[in-house]
Design a protein around this motif. Structure first.
Motif, PDB file in Angstrom:
ATOM      1  N   ASP A 291       0.822  -1.208   0.000  1.00 53.44           N
ATOM      2  CA  ASP A 291       0.000   0.000   0.000  1.00 53.44           C
ATOM      3  C   ASP A 291       0.855   1.258   0.000  1.00 53.44           C
ATOM      4  O   ASP A 291       0.496   2.261  -0.643  1.00 53.44           O
ATOM      5  N   HIS A 292       1.974   1.239   0.732  1.00 55.74           N
ATOM      6  CA  HIS A 292       2.865   2.406   0.748  1.00 55.74           C
ATOM      7  C   HIS A 292       3.382   2.702  -0.652  1.00 55.74           C
ATOM      8  O   HIS A 292       3.512   3.874  -1.035  1.00 55.74           O
ATOM      9  N   SER A 309       5.496   5.626  10.669  1.00 61.27           N
ATOM     10  CA  SER A 309       5.644   5.018   9.341  1.00 61.27           C
ATOM     11  C   SER A 309       4.304   4.665   8.724  1.00 61.27           C
ATOM     12  O   SER A 309       4.255   4.147   7.609  1.00 61.27           O
ATOM     13  N   ARG A 310       3.208   4.936   9.450  1.00 57.82           N
ATOM     14  CA  ARG A 310       1.844   4.652   8.982  1.00 57.82           C
ATOM     15  C   ARG A 310       1.664   3.164   8.669  1.00 57.82           C
ATOM     16  O   ARG A 310       0.985   2.786   7.704  1.00 57.82           O
ATOM     17  N   VAL A 314      -1.876  -1.059   8.000  1.00 57.80           N
ATOM     18  CA  VAL A 314      -1.806  -2.143   7.018  1.00 57.80           C
ATOM     19  C   VAL A 314      -1.303  -3.440   7.618  1.00 57.80           C
ATOM     20  O   VAL A 314      -1.132  -4.428   6.906  1.00 57.80           O
ATOM     21  N   ALA A 315      -1.045  -3.450   8.937  1.00 54.45           N
ATOM     22  CA  ALA A 315      -0.522  -4.662   9.562  1.00 54.45           C
ATOM     23  C   ALA A 315      -1.486  -5.828   9.399  1.00 54.45           C
ATOM     24  O   ALA A 315      -1.077  -6.967   9.129  1.00 54.45           O
ATOM     25  N   GLU A 316      -2.787  -5.555   9.551  1.00 48.14           N
ATOM     26  CA  GLU A 316      -3.764  -6.631   9.482  1.00 48.14           C
ATOM     27  C   GLU A 316      -3.949  -7.180   8.066  1.00 48.14           C
ATOM     28  O   GLU A 316      -4.532  -8.249   7.893  1.00 48.14           O
ATOM     29  N   GLN A 332       5.442  -3.943   7.836  1.00 46.60           N
ATOM     30  CA  GLN A 332       4.061  -4.436   7.914  1.00 46.60           C
ATOM     31  C   GLN A 332       3.991  -5.716   8.746  1.00 46.60           C
ATOM     32  O   GLN A 332       3.118  -5.863   9.618  1.00 46.60           O
ATOM     33  N   LYS A 333       4.915  -6.641   8.502  1.00 48.97           N
ATOM     34  CA  LYS A 333       4.950  -7.891   9.267  1.00 48.97           C
ATOM     35  C   LYS A 333       5.326  -7.634  10.722  1.00 48.97           C
ATOM     36  O   LYS A 333       4.677  -8.133  11.657  1.00 48.97           O
TER      37      LYS A 333
END
Length: 425
Positions: A291-292, A309-310, A314-316, A332-333
């Motif tokens: 997404d980034h 880092s926003r 999106v982690a989920e 993200q992970k």
């Protein structure tokens, strides 16, 4: 301002001097850096925090409130010279005098010195007892695709300063080679207590990786590391909202309350494909998230992101991105390893060119080593590797690094930092 001198910038020269070490490197470094700008302590040792790892209030910050770590770092692996337990009162007094010398000689923080001394499971094995109230396991491989050297030094001294000559001066003083540090008499050394068995060096900060990338194994030709990057992989890390607080990583109970645990990994970097084959969007997707990259959120090294880092947003979607996009981001992970929405480790990592090889010394603080293991498992993402994402390829940044060393340590509170017993109570 950096000034070229015989084809090498001042910052690159200082980095090289710190890496080489010794009296001659210190002398050369002193000729390049403004020694008169290094302030002595503004607080007495008695006024300093009880926590050794309480650095944050003394560190510089950027415009977004993110902490700016000291530029130069030196890690000294220490071996106790005696046989059996380290339980001599005179040795403890000698070490404490040495550490108080450092606290008097330099203001705490970037413009002076920040340091911690920590002890390994091998040190406590000398007593045939584990540290009371703390789980401090021996280091081990944490992924199926690594075979690291497992460090077994008794102790680790971490020195950090914006001035390379400060870290070198401390090293020489602890070896008994200097009578004064920054105008303060040296009152204690490591002589007869610790031998320096290993030294590792590094740096972090905007422009430093670019200054030190040329001719380094692991970085392709052409000097691809961006000028605004604080680390070799080209992106900013350590955003304030992705870091655990010092409170969160502090041991709460038992005789070592006020201390913390340290995990130290040496990660060799392999950035040929990263810079020569991957596109800018691919690097953003693998470092942050797909997404980034799709939303063009990251400008340059990511300084535009401010204090976040926003990535929590999106982690989920990590599993969905792995399945549908064929890529999942490193941040993200890793962001999945949170408790009550907050990170559980505090990173103080930095890059290195020791032995002319690009590497990262990943140093993290956490209340328990189990918190690091949980974070590393999230970062490895084996639960996401089924389907379109391979075990390492397109799985964050795993394919661009290999684990060379691992080690675990306990950093006691300041009052117990000099040869602690397993149960000081």
């Amino acid at each position: 301002m950096d000034r070229p001198d015989r084809g090498i910038s001042r910052r690159a020269f200082v980095r090289s001097a710190v890496a080489i070490g010794g009296a001659s490197a210190l002398s050369a470094c002193l000729q390049r850096e403004a020694t008169e700008d290094v302030p002595q302590a503004t607080l007495s040792p008695a006024e300093l925090p009880d926590r050794q790892h309480a650095w944050d209030e003394f560190l510089a910050t950027d415009d977004a409130g993110n902490l700016l770590p000291p530029e130069h770092h030196l890690l000294l692996g220490l071996e106790y010279v005696g046989d059996g337990p380290a339980d001599a009162a005179d040795e403890r007094e000698q070490l404490e005098a040495a550490f108080r010398t450092l606290e008097k000689a330099y203001k705490r923080g970037n413009e002076g010195l920040a340091f911690t001394i920590a002890y390994s499971p091998a040190y406590f094995d000398r007593f045939d007892a584990a540290p009371a109230g703390v789980e401090l396991p021996a280091p081990t491989a944490l992924t199926p695709f690594e075979d690291p050297t497992l460090d077994a030094y008794d102790a680790l001294l971490h020195l950090a300063s914006d001035y390379g000559h400060v870290t070198l001066s401390v090293e020489e003083a602890m070896k008994g080679e200097l009578e004064q540090l920054n105008g303060i008499d040296v009152e204690g050394t490591f002589d007869g207590v610790f031998d320096i068995a290993d030294r590792r060096t590094g740096f972090i900060g905007r422009g430093l990786p670019a200054d030190n990338q040329s001719g380094v194994y692991g970085i392709p030709d052409g000097n691809p590391v961006p000028e605004d990057a604080p680390m070799f992989m080209g992106f900013k890390s350590g955003f304030r909202k992705t870091q655990a607080s010092e409170d969160r990583v502090t041991i709460q109970d038992g005789p070592f309350a006020g201390g913390t645990t340290i995990h130290l990994s040496k990660l060799q970097l392999h950035l040929g494909q990263w810079y020569d084959q991957d596109s800018r969007d691919q690097r953003v997707a693998k470092m942050f998230s797909p997404d980034h990259a799709a939303d063009d959120l990251v400008e340059g090294a990511g300084h535009n992101l401010g204090d976040s880092s926003r990535i929590t947003e999106v982690a989920e979607s990590a599993a969905e991105d792995a399945r549908n996009e064929g890529t999942v981001g490193h941040a993200q992970k890793t962001s999945r390893a949170r408790e009550d929405g907050e990170p559980i480790i505090l990173r103080r990592d930095f890059d290195s060119t020791d032995d002319d090889r690009a590497a990262t010394h990943f140093l993290s603080l956490q209340r328990s080593i189990a918190d690091f293991v949980k974070t590393r498992e999230a970062m490895t993402g084996t639960d996401l590797t089924e389907g379109s994402v391979g075990a390492r390829t397109n799985n964050g940044i795993l394919q661009y690094l290999s684990v060379h060393n691992r080690a675990n340590y306990l950093a006691p509170p300041r009052e117990l930092r000099s040869l602690p017993a397993p149960n000081p109570a």
